[in-house]
Design a protein around this motif. Structure first.
Motif, mmCIF file in Angstrom:
data_model
loop_
_atom_site.group_PDB
_atom_site.id
_atom_site.type_symbol
_atom_site.label_atom_id
_atom_site.label_comp_id
_atom_site.label_asym_id
_atom_site.label_seq_id
_atom_site.Cartn_x
_atom_site.Cartn_y
_atom_site.Cartn_z
ATOM 1 N N SER A 132 -12.114 -28.653 -0.065
ATOM 2 C CA SER A 132 -10.584 -28.542 -0.389
ATOM 3 C C SER A 132 -10.389 -26.969 0.199
ATOM 4 C CB SER A 132 -9.945 -28.703 -1.829
ATOM 5 O OG SER A 132 -10.522 -28.192 -2.601
ATOM 6 N N ASN A 133 -11.229 -25.866 -0.413
ATOM 7 C CA ASN A 133 -10.773 -24.676 0.112
ATOM 8 C C ASN A 133 -11.046 -24.271 1.470
ATOM 9 O OD1 ASN A 133 -13.714 -24.899 -0.291
ATOM 10 N ND2 ASN A 133 -14.094 -22.729 -0.870
ATOM 11 N N MET A 134 -12.013 -24.981 2.104
ATOM 12 C CA MET A 134 -12.353 -24.887 3.438
ATOM 13 C C MET A 134 -11.229 -25.363 4.298
ATOM 14 S SD MET A 134 -16.527 -25.171 3.814
ATOM 15 C CE MET A 134 -17.444 -24.018 3.529
ATOM 16 N N ALA A 135 -10.842 -26.530 3.768
ATOM 17 C CA ALA A 135 -9.589 -27.334 4.280
ATOM 18 C C ALA A 135 -8.374 -26.324 4.677
ATOM 19 C CB ALA A 135 -9.364 -28.698 3.816
ATOM 20 N N MET A 136 -8.073 -25.608 3.151
ATOM 21 C CA MET A 136 -6.851 -24.748 3.400
ATOM 22 C C MET A 136 -7.133 -23.639 4.097
ATOM 23 S SD MET A 136 -6.054 -24.857 -0.869
ATOM 24 C CE MET A 136 -5.379 -26.407 -1.413
ATOM 25 N N LYS A 137 -8.373 -23.220 4.362
ATOM 26 C CA LYS A 137 -8.412 -22.040 5.115
ATOM 27 C C LYS A 137 -8.383 -22.381 6.528
ATOM 28 C CE LYS A 137 -8.830 -17.859 5.704
ATOM 29 N NZ LYS A 137 -7.975 -16.708 5.180
ATOM 30 N N SER A 138 -9.247 -23.481 6.873
ATOM 31 C CA SER A 138 -9.090 -23.813 8.434
ATOM 32 C C SER A 138 -7.524 -24.289 8.548
ATOM 33 C CB SER A 138 -10.011 -25.058 8.656
ATOM 34 O OG SER A 138 -9.367 -26.397 7.772
ATOM 35 N N GLY A 139 -6.647 -24.660 7.707
ATOM 36 C CA GLY A 139 -5.214 -24.876 7.902
ATOM 37 C C GLY A 139 -4.666 -23.513 8.101
ATOM 38 N N SER A 140 -5.008 -22.712 7.454
ATOM 39 C CA SER A 140 -4.400 -21.252 7.644
ATOM 40 C C SER A 140 -4.830 -20.788 9.111
ATOM 41 C CB SER A 140 -4.773 -20.218 6.568
ATOM 42 O OG SER A 140 -4.528 -20.768 5.167
ATOM 43 N N TYR A 141 -6.081 -20.897 9.383
ATOM 44 C CA TYR A 141 -6.369 -20.577 10.686
ATOM 45 C C TYR A 141 -5.570 -21.131 11.870
ATOM 46 C CZ TYR A 141 -10.405 -17.729 8.455
ATOM 47 O OH TYR A 141 -11.071 -16.746 8.057
ATOM 48 N N ALA A 142 -5.398 -22.302 11.448
ATOM 49 C CA ALA A 142 -4.778 -23.298 12.662
ATOM 50 C C ALA A 142 -3.249 -22.908 12.727
ATOM 51 C CB ALA A 142 -4.775 -24.738 12.115
ATOM 52 N N ALA A 143 -2.685 -22.342 11.551
ATOM 53 C CA ALA A 143 -1.433 -21.801 11.505
ATOM 54 C C ALA A 143 -1.299 -20.642 12.446
ATOM 55 C CB ALA A 143 -0.760 -21.775 10.284
ATOM 56 N N GLU A 144 -2.227 -19.609 12.131
ATOM 57 C CA GLU A 144 -2.428 -18.163 12.928
ATOM 58 C C GLU A 144 -2.471 -18.589 14.378
ATOM 59 O OE1 GLU A 144 -5.442 -15.798 11.327
ATOM 60 O OE2 GLU A 144 -4.842 -16.348 9.362
ATOM 61 N N ALA A 145 -3.219 -19.527 14.406
ATOM 62 C CA ALA A 145 -3.677 -19.885 16.276
ATOM 63 C C ALA A 145 -2.178 -20.409 16.897
ATOM 64 C CB ALA A 145 -4.847 -20.722 16.288
ATOM 65 N N ILE A 146 -1.647 -21.137 16.081
ATOM 66 C CA ILE A 146 -0.228 -21.763 16.646
ATOM 67 C C ILE A 146 0.537 -20.562 16.872
ATOM 68 C CG2 ILE A 146 1.309 -23.346 16.056
ATOM 69 C CD1 ILE A 146 -0.579 -24.953 14.602
ATOM 70 N N LEU A 147 0.744 -19.814 15.970
ATOM 71 C CA LEU A 147 1.861 -18.702 16.011
ATOM 72 C C LEU A 147 1.584 -17.876 17.035
ATOM 73 C CD1 LEU A 147 2.178 -18.070 12.070
ATOM 74 C CD2 LEU A 147 3.902 -18.860 13.569
ATOM 75 N N LEU A 148 0.223 -17.574 17.479
ATOM 76 C CA LEU A 148 -0.236 -16.735 18.313
ATOM 77 C C LEU A 148 0.088 -17.565 19.677
ATOM 78 C CD1 LEU A 148 -1.957 -14.198 19.467
ATOM 79 C CD2 LEU A 148 -3.755 -15.734 19.715
ATOM 80 N N ALA A 149 0.016 -18.765 19.808
ATOM 81 C CA ALA A 149 0.181 -19.362 20.945
ATOM 82 C C ALA A 149 1.867 -19.397 21.253
ATOM 83 C CB ALA A 149 -0.335 -21.064 20.815
ATOM 84 N N LYS A 150 2.455 -19.701 20.069
ATOM 85 C CA LYS A 150 3.937 -19.511 20.315
ATOM 86 C C LYS A 150 4.373 -18.326 20.864
ATOM 87 C CE LYS A 150 8.077 -20.924 19.099
ATOM 88 N NZ LYS A 150 8.828 -22.293 19.885
ATOM 89 N N GLN A 151 3.806 -17.111 20.351
ATOM 90 C CA GLN A 151 4.256 -15.701 21.003
ATOM 91 C C GLN A 151 3.941 -15.723 22.589
ATOM 92 O OE1 GLN A 151 1.885 -12.673 19.407
ATOM 93 N NE2 GLN A 151 3.195 -12.588 17.555
#
Lengths: 100, 431
Positions: free
Chosen positions: B317-336
């Motif tokens: 579950s911790n890896m799941a949360m971390k991967s979710g965080s990384y996904a969000a970071e990537a999406i925010l970068l893509a949005k930019q």
């Protein structure tokens, strides 16, 4: 059972009774070809590895008690004949875990 | 015209909600789709949530999250039929808020809380909805089709956090069929027991928890583990083994669970407890080699769907949360950048592989397969270690040196070279 037998809910029926299910009218699990189970699958492992004992071999065919499915996916991966069509129950249906 | 969001997240488990939360926090319009009646209704885990990765998302979350007990003691049992070699660690530091390490949680409650936190930030959550497929146009994922009438929804990015079976990643051709040796079928029960009884039996206090991992006879020597975790007023007891060994050895999972519950070393701890729920789930154990393609044009795979579980250290579950965080970071970068292509989103893949997730999975990349192909570790060595310990600690007039010699000979009976090879192999896959 003996008097010191502490665990009472030892059978699969008793265990399944602890779980809440909202069964759909239609099965989300389907045996693709019953003749494969009958002719090519002597062990029929789905009848023992399924944790909900969904699959029973009765009257020359596999009966699918989808109503008690935990949706774990073991049969999808574990059927040696790749003979189970597996999808999720319709939204809101199927198993509803209430605790863990 | 179907509605369009910035992000669609499929699944409301730890990975999906972590991603949805952080996307919404940064102003994105997020739709989260869950097939259960509520988040957690379909989700199962043994119960240990590590603090670090969630604290990075919600500081001091334990003050409001429905946690059961902070774990202060971790025990490991190498079980034989009537004995156990035990090893463990108990530390006061883990009982202090400032240095909590992990908690037991009950997922049905916890997942609802976490999803609600994301909703408070503006995430739109739709329950009771199955995503049937990703909508693909010119090789790019542009949305999803759900099982609702007129159920198409569009988005710049779709995050697949749909769990271990990830039918959607399969639809996109991101992974091959999962092999029975790459998943552990785990069954578990929640047993109700008063808090005072738990405290006494596990030698803990209110606000302290204990976990026990069991190897060896707990799976009758097959590749897997059993566990017993303390909640506030209940215990989670479960056992899992690779699906391949369950198929091969013709095991009925619930019978194995009963075997564990009635094991003479386990039984006194759970005596008199009342079964409250029975649950089954697959754990992705394929590790490093089983990680699918993680990004494509307009799509990211996270959590169990990406097979991000460290089975050796029960981290998931911790890896799941971390991967979710990384996904969000990537999406925010893509949005930019205004581009949601595989090339831009690839930063997600890099982060996953460069972080502790990728590094730890790489460290143990051959462990499961080695243990599966060499059953002697669980089947022969654990009983031998138990016999050795019993012989060594029993005072019967034999000198200690004689005892040592006897034990050495017992291990060498398998053949000196074989034993040395086994030791070397074990060191190699765990190092």
């Amino acid at each position: 059972m003996e008097g010191d037998e502490i665990m009472t809910k030892a059978t699969i029926e008793e265990k399944q009774y602890l779980v809440r299910f909202k069964a759909d009218k239609e099965s989300h699990l389907k045996i693709t070809d019953q003749s494969i189970c009958l002719e090519n699958c002597p062990d029929k492992p789905c009848t023992y590895f399924c944790p909900g004992e969904v699959y029973k071999f009765e009257g020359n065919r596999i009966q699918v008690g989808y109503e008690g499915c935990h949706e774990c996916g073991s049969c999808r991966i574990g059927c040696p004949q790749n003979n189970i069509e597996w999808k999720y129950p319709k939204g809101g249906h199927g198993v509803i875990f209430q605790l863990a | 015209m179907p509605e369009k969001f910035d992000v669609i997240v499929v699944g409301a488990g730890p990975a999906g909600t972590s991603c949805a939360y952080q996307c919404a926090k940064n102003g994105l319009k997020v739709l989260q789709i869950e097939r259960g009646e509520y988040p957690g209704a379909k989700n199962v885990m043994g119960g240990v949530l590590y603090k670090q990765q969630l604290e990075e998302i919600i500081p001091e979350f334990w003050k409001e999250a429905p946690i059961e007990r902070p774990i202060v003691e971790q025990r490991m049992w190498l079980l034989d039929e009537e004995s156990a070699m035990t090893l463990g660690f108990k530390g006061r530091a883990w009982a202090n808020e400032a240095s909590y390490n992990n908690f037991t949680i009950l997922r049905a409650k916890f997942d609802q809380w976490f999803a609600r936190k994301a909703q408070e930030l503006g995430v739109t959550l739709i329950n009771e909805t199955v995503v049937e497929e990703c909508l693909v146009e010119n090789g790019k994922v542009i949305g999803v089709r759900t099982d609702r009438p007129e159920g198409e929804v569009l988005a710049d990015v779709v995050v697949l956090a749909d769990g271990v079976n990830s039918l959607l990643a399969k639809q996109l051709g991101f992974h091959q069929d999962i092999e029975p040796a790459q998943v552990a079928l785990t069954v578990m029960e929640v047993l109700k027991l008063p808090a005072e009884t738990i405290n006494e039996r596990f030698n803990i206090e209110d606000g302290q928890g204990c976990t026990i991992e069991m190897f060896g006879d707990s799976t009758k020597g097959h590749l897997g583990t059993a566990f017993l975790y303390t909640n506030k007023e209940s215990l989670n007891i479960g056992v899992g083994a690779t699906l391949s060994s369950i198929v091969k050895e013709k095991i009925k999972p619930y019978e194995l669970l009963e075997y564990v519950k009635n094991h003479p070393i386990v039984k006194p701890l759970i005596q008199g407890a009342e079964e409250a729920e029975y649950l089954a789930h697959l754990i992705p154990e394929g590790g490093y080699h089983a990680i699918p393609k993680l990004v494509g044009d307009g799509v990211i795979v996270a959590g169990d769907a990406a097979q991000l579980v460290n089975g050796i250290h029960r981290e998931g579950s911790n890896m799941a949360m971390k991967s979710g965080s990384y996904a969000a970071e990537a999406i925010l970068l893509a949005k930019q950048k205004g581009r949601f292509t595989e090339e831009v989103l690839a930063i997600y893949r890099e982060k996953v592989y460069e972080s502790f997730i990728g590094q730890d999975l790489k460290k143990y990349k051959d462990a499961t397969e080695t243990l599966e192909n060499h059953p002697q570790y669980l089947k022969e060595y654990i009983p031998m270690m138990n016999r050795a310990a019993r012989a060594f600690f029993t005072v019967d007039g034999t000198s200690k040196r004689e005892k040592q010699k006897g034990i050495f000979n017992m291990f060498m009976e398998r053949g000196k070279i074989r034993t040395v090879q086994d030791m070397y192999r074990a060191w190699k896959v765990m190092k």
